[in-house]
Design a protein around this motif. Structure first.
Motif, mmCIF file in Angstrom:
data_model
loop_
_atom_site.group_PDB
_atom_site.id
_atom_site.type_symbol
_atom_site.label_atom_id
_atom_site.label_comp_id
_atom_site.label_asym_id
_atom_site.label_seq_id
_atom_site.Cartn_x
_atom_site.Cartn_y
_atom_site.Cartn_z
ATOM 1 N N HIS A 42 -4.232 0.620 -5.113
ATOM 2 C CA HIS A 42 -3.659 -0.416 -4.259
ATOM 3 C C HIS A 42 -3.841 -1.795 -4.879
ATOM 4 O O HIS A 42 -4.896 -2.107 -5.426
ATOM 5 N N ASN A 69 0.834 -1.213 0.000
ATOM 6 C CA ASN A 69 0.000 0.000 0.000
ATOM 7 C C ASN A 69 0.863 1.255 0.000
ATOM 8 O O ASN A 69 0.563 2.232 -0.691
ATOM 9 N N ASP A 95 0.931 3.968 -2.944
ATOM 10 C CA ASP A 95 0.712 5.392 -2.659
ATOM 11 C C ASP A 95 1.865 6.228 -3.216
ATOM 12 O O ASP A 95 1.651 7.280 -3.814
#
Length: 133
Positions: free
Chosen positions: A113, A103, A107
């Motif tokens: 994701h 994740n 990001d």
């Protein structure tokens, strides 16, 4: 600073932890490091999963009909089931850690994701079975 006072407990430890300079500490991972850490957590999860698949603990039959045999089998089964639960818990923890890192990487890259479970299945198919712990 840096000195524990006898009997002072957590307050002294907190004071030590928070007694740094006025600059806040920080760390940063680059993309390659994140990918490497994800891979290592997934490899660890594979080891735990392999161990879970290879062993079937908790089904010991008493060797005799006496009280002692039954108690020994019960103790062995209890221990085996606890070990299986330990393996399952550590498998889940490893997957969760890999997912947190994935994740973070997603990001950082500005992408949607991705699930490490899907990634992990692909990796296992490509490399074959992994040796367990």
């Amino acid at each position: 600073m840096g000195k524990l006072e006898r009997g002072a407990g957590l307050r002294s430890l907190s004071a030590i932890a928070n007694s740094g300079s006025s600059e806040a500490g920080s760390f940063a991972y680059d993309e390659d490091t994140l990918r490497s850490l994800i891979k290592k957590w997934l490899e660890l999860a594979d080891h735990y999963e392999g161990s879970l698949k290879r062993v079937n603990l908790g089904e010991v039959k008493p060797p005799g009909l006496d009280f002692a045999s039954e108690r020994h089998a019960k103790a062995a089964n209890s221990s085996g089931k606890a070990y299986m639960a330990y393996l399952a818990q550590n498998y889940e923890y490893s997957i969760q850690q890999a997912q947190l890192l994935q994740n973070t990487l997603d990001d950082y890259l500005g992408v949607e994701h991705h699930s490490v479970a899907d990634f992990n299945k692909t990796e296992v198919e490509e490399t074959g079975p992994q040796a367990g712990i």
